[in-house]
Design an enzyme around this catalytic site. Structure first.
Site, PDB file in Angstrom:
ATOM      1  N   LYS A  39     -27.138 -16.805 -14.194  1.00 35.68           N
ATOM      2  CA  LYS A  39     -26.751 -15.500 -13.603  1.00 35.68           C
ATOM      3  C   LYS A  39     -26.427 -14.618 -14.741  1.00 35.68           C
ATOM      4  O   LYS A  39     -25.508 -14.905 -15.331  1.00 35.68           O
ATOM      5  CB  LYS A  39     -26.098 -15.589 -12.643  1.00 35.68           C
ATOM      6  CG  LYS A  39     -25.708 -14.264 -11.943  1.00 35.68           C
ATOM      7  CD  LYS A  39     -25.028 -14.310 -10.402  1.00 35.68           C
ATOM      8  CE  LYS A  39     -24.725 -12.927  -9.946  1.00 35.68           C
ATOM      9  NZ  LYS A  39     -23.793 -13.146  -8.767  1.00 35.68           N
ATOM     10  N   ARG A  64     -24.976  -3.972  -4.957  1.00 37.51           N
ATOM     11  CA  ARG A  64     -23.226  -3.485  -4.796  1.00 37.51           C
ATOM     12  C   ARG A  64     -23.252  -2.604  -4.065  1.00 37.51           C
ATOM     13  O   ARG A  64     -22.011  -2.205  -3.282  1.00 37.51           O
ATOM     14  CB  ARG A  64     -22.837  -3.441  -6.359  1.00 37.51           C
ATOM     15  CG  ARG A  64     -22.851  -4.852  -6.952  1.00 37.51           C
ATOM     16  CD  ARG A  64     -22.381  -4.573  -8.191  1.00 37.51           C
ATOM     17  NE  ARG A  64     -22.470  -5.873  -9.108  1.00 37.51           N
ATOM     18  CZ  ARG A  64     -22.423  -5.960 -10.472  1.00 37.51           C
ATOM     19  NH1 ARG A  64     -22.196  -4.957 -11.285  1.00 37.51           N
ATOM     20  NH2 ARG A  64     -22.564  -7.256 -11.158  1.00 37.51           N
ATOM     21  N   LYS A 106     -18.540  -7.954 -15.222  1.00 35.63           N
ATOM     22  CA  LYS A 106     -18.516  -9.325 -14.956  1.00 35.63           C
ATOM     23  C   LYS A 106     -18.965 -10.080 -16.152  1.00 35.63           C
ATOM     24  O   LYS A 106     -19.436 -11.118 -16.136  1.00 35.63           O
ATOM     25  CB  LYS A 106     -19.621  -9.629 -13.676  1.00 35.63           C
ATOM     26  CG  LYS A 106     -19.080  -8.827 -12.758  1.00 35.63           C
ATOM     27  CD  LYS A 106     -20.065  -9.143 -11.428  1.00 35.63           C
ATOM     28  CE  LYS A 106     -19.020  -8.575  -9.714  1.00 35.63           C
ATOM     29  NZ  LYS A 106     -19.848  -9.078  -8.904  1.00 35.63           N
ATOM     30  N   LYS A 147     -31.662 -15.482 -12.370  1.00 39.71           N
ATOM     31  CA  LYS A 147     -31.252 -14.183 -11.705  1.00 39.71           C
ATOM     32  C   LYS A 147     -30.911 -13.307 -12.896  1.00 39.71           C
ATOM     33  O   LYS A 147     -29.855 -13.321 -13.452  1.00 39.71           O
ATOM     34  CB  LYS A 147     -30.127 -14.517 -10.669  1.00 39.71           C
ATOM     35  CG  LYS A 147     -29.951 -13.132  -9.987  1.00 39.71           C
ATOM     36  CD  LYS A 147     -28.692 -13.320  -9.114  1.00 39.71           C
ATOM     37  CE  LYS A 147     -28.302 -12.234  -8.263  1.00 39.71           C
ATOM     38  NZ  LYS A 147     -27.236 -12.258  -7.651  1.00 39.71           N
ATOM     39  N   SER A 153     -32.209  -6.714  -6.141  1.00 41.51           N
ATOM     40  CA  SER A 153     -32.225  -5.544  -5.429  1.00 41.51           C
ATOM     41  C   SER A 153     -32.779  -4.429  -6.408  1.00 41.51           C
ATOM     42  O   SER A 153     -33.499  -3.436  -6.152  1.00 41.51           O
ATOM     43  CB  SER A 153     -30.903  -4.912  -5.036  1.00 41.51           C
ATOM     44  OG  SER A 153     -29.853  -4.959  -6.170  1.00 41.51           O
ATOM     45  N   TYR A 200     -36.302  -9.263  -1.373  1.00 41.56           N
ATOM     46  CA  TYR A 200     -36.291  -8.221  -0.329  1.00 41.56           C
ATOM     47  C   TYR A 200     -37.705  -8.123   0.156  1.00 41.56           C
ATOM     48  O   TYR A 200     -37.783  -7.558   1.138  1.00 41.56           O
ATOM     49  CB  TYR A 200     -35.336  -7.121  -0.737  1.00 41.56           C
ATOM     50  CG  TYR A 200     -34.218  -7.392  -1.241  1.00 41.56           C
ATOM     51  CD1 TYR A 200     -33.221  -7.836  -0.187  1.00 41.56           C
ATOM     52  CD2 TYR A 200     -34.052  -7.719  -2.466  1.00 41.56           C
ATOM     53  CE1 TYR A 200     -31.950  -8.058  -0.770  1.00 41.56           C
ATOM     54  CE2 TYR A 200     -32.601  -8.074  -3.108  1.00 41.56           C
ATOM     55  CZ  TYR A 200     -31.555  -8.321  -2.336  1.00 41.56           C
ATOM     56  OH  TYR A 200     -30.250  -8.900  -2.433  1.00 41.56           O
TER      57      TYR A 200
HETATM   58  C1  PBG Z   1     -22.410 -11.609  -5.781  1.00 48.76           C
HETATM   59  C2  PBG Z   1     -23.988 -11.429  -6.048  1.00 48.76           C
HETATM   60  C3  PBG Z   1     -24.711 -10.607  -6.426  1.00 48.76           C
HETATM   61  C4  PBG Z   1     -25.893 -10.488  -5.962  1.00 48.76           C
HETATM   62  C5  PBG Z   1     -26.117 -11.804  -5.350  1.00 48.76           C
HETATM   63  N1  PBG Z   1     -24.768 -12.107  -4.875  1.00 48.76           N
HETATM   64  C6  PBG Z   1     -24.066  -9.177  -7.263  1.00 48.76           C
HETATM   65  C7  PBG Z   1     -23.158  -9.347  -8.412  1.00 48.76           C
HETATM   66  O1  PBG Z   1     -23.296 -10.601  -9.030  1.00 48.76           O
HETATM   67  O2  PBG Z   1     -22.428  -8.313  -8.930  1.00 48.76           O
HETATM   68  C8  PBG Z   1     -26.855  -9.794  -6.533  1.00 48.76           C
HETATM   69  C9  PBG Z   1     -28.098  -9.680  -5.538  1.00 48.76           C
HETATM   70  C10 PBG Z   1     -29.089  -8.628  -5.968  1.00 48.76           C
HETATM   71  O3  PBG Z   1     -28.926  -7.555  -6.803  1.00 48.76           O
HETATM   72  O4  PBG Z   1     -30.061  -8.381  -5.245  1.00 48.76           O
HETATM   73  N2  PBG Z   1     -21.933 -12.791  -6.336  1.00 48.76           N
END
Ligand code: PBG
Length: 341
Positions: free
Chosen positions: A212, A222, A234, A265, A291, A330
């Site tokens: 990730k 978010r 992060k 991801k 997203s 989505y």
């Molecule tokens: C949080 C999480 C995130 C997403 C899924 N779980 C956001 C992040 O890590 O800040 C993002 C999913 C998306 O953007 O569709 N742990």
């Protein structure tokens, strides 16, 4: 060319051409193209991420994600049943909580009567065959907006594991089929596996968000959860977008610790990572079409720049072609509808 008529020359060349390789023969009709197609996609390969809120009959549109809404449990159940009827095997749940439910320890995440736990139960009661996947990370519950515990401005690894394991157990007790740690703390897969097993949840699967990345493409998500980090970023836990070798290390570690599936991801800017992970993984590979990837197509289509359905289908197919077995997207319902004709 001097005195030579070059147009006459190329005409003669074209007339006497003899090609052995003519790849176009394999594209000549729709039936031929279907027969030789290398990659396929079906509703079986799609997971629908969903946002849940308190209330009844609620449906809040998310401005940064056209077509996606935060749903109260009754509407969530209805939409999930529809997704299942389209052939989608699983949904992934994300709770959107009010600030009053957030604190630095993510205490609400283990509330047996909390929003997420009630959503899991409602879904499993209404449609037991539909798999419910839950996210394990502190951010939706945390006043810091980080996935781990913050001490003196730092995200501390080992104390976070205890919180994550408790969260995973609470989700399992509510009926989650798959827990999906998305926090990127070290050692969390083994820690959560051991904790689940010790509580009798040996059947609950772990989908590890293994590779990730610290990505700009999570922006709309978010917004949806109001979960952006309150300060900092992060980057001390999510991966550096420049790295791919490190992804192999992360998946190897997670598989060794007991992950049943691994994830890459985001998806589209990381197709090369998906390909490498698919080559090395001994478990199914999942990709998250996040997203921001969704929003790009939606807004470009709204502006009349591209055909939404075609761009969606091509993007999802390319994620499968790169090597993903399953895709969180989505677009899941729209794609399933398109595939079902
Ligand atoms: C949080 C999480 C995130 C997403 C899924 N779980 C956001 C992040 O890590 O800040 C993002 C999913 C998306 O953007 O569709 N742990």
């Amino acid at each position: 060319m001097g005195d030579t008529n070059y147009k006459e020359l190329t005409r003669q060349m074209a007339r006497s051409l003899s090609l052995i390789e003519r790849p176009r023969r394999n594209r000549k009709t729709d039936a031929m193209r279907r027969m030789v197609r290398e990659t396929s996609i079906a509703p079986d390969h799609l997971i629908l991420p969903m946002f849940v809120i308190e209330g009844k009959g609620e449906r809040e549109e998310i401005a940064s994600m056209p077509g996606v809404s935060r749903l109260s449990i009754d509407n969530l159940v209805e939409q999930a049943r529809h997704a299942y009827s389209l052939g989608i095997p699983a949904v992934a749940l994300f709770p959107a909580l009010g600030v009053d439910k957030k604190d630095p320890l993510a205490t609400e995440s283990t509330n047996a009567d909390g929003l997420l736990q009630r959503s899991i139960k409602a879904l499993k009661d209404a449609q037991p065959e539909l798999m419910v996947i839950t996210d394990v990370a502190m951010d939706p519950y945390s006043t810091d907006g980080h996935d781990g515990l913050v001490e003196d401005g730092k995200i501390v690894n080992d104390p976070t594991l205890e919180i994550l394991a408790n969260m995973a157990i609470a989700q399992a007790e509510a009926g989650a089929d798959v827990v999906a740690p998305s926090d990127m703390m070290d050692g969390r897969i083994g820690f959560i596996r051991e904790a689940l097993d010790a509580c009798g949840h040996t059947e609950v699967s772990i989908l590890a968000y293994s590779a990730k990345y610290a990505s700009a493409f999570y922006g709309p998500f978010r917004d949806a959860l109001d979960s952006a980090p309150r300060y900092g970023d992060k980057k001390t836990y999510q991966m550096d977008p420049a790295n791919v070798r490190e992804a192999i290390r992360e998946i190897a570690t997670d598989i060794a610790e007991g992950a049943d599936m691994v994830m890459v991801k985001p998806a589209l800017p990381y197709l090369d990572v998906i390909a490498v992970v698919a080559e090395h993984s001994t478990v199914p590979v999942v990709a998250y079409n996040v997203s921001g990837e969704y929003a790009m197509i939606k807004f470009a289509a709204e502006a009349g720049c591209l055909d939404e359905k075609k761009a969606m289908a091509e993007s999802l197919l390319s994620i499968r072609r790169a090597g993903a077995d399953v895709i969180l997207t989505y677009f899941a319902m729209e794609m399933a509808e398109l595939l079902n004709g």
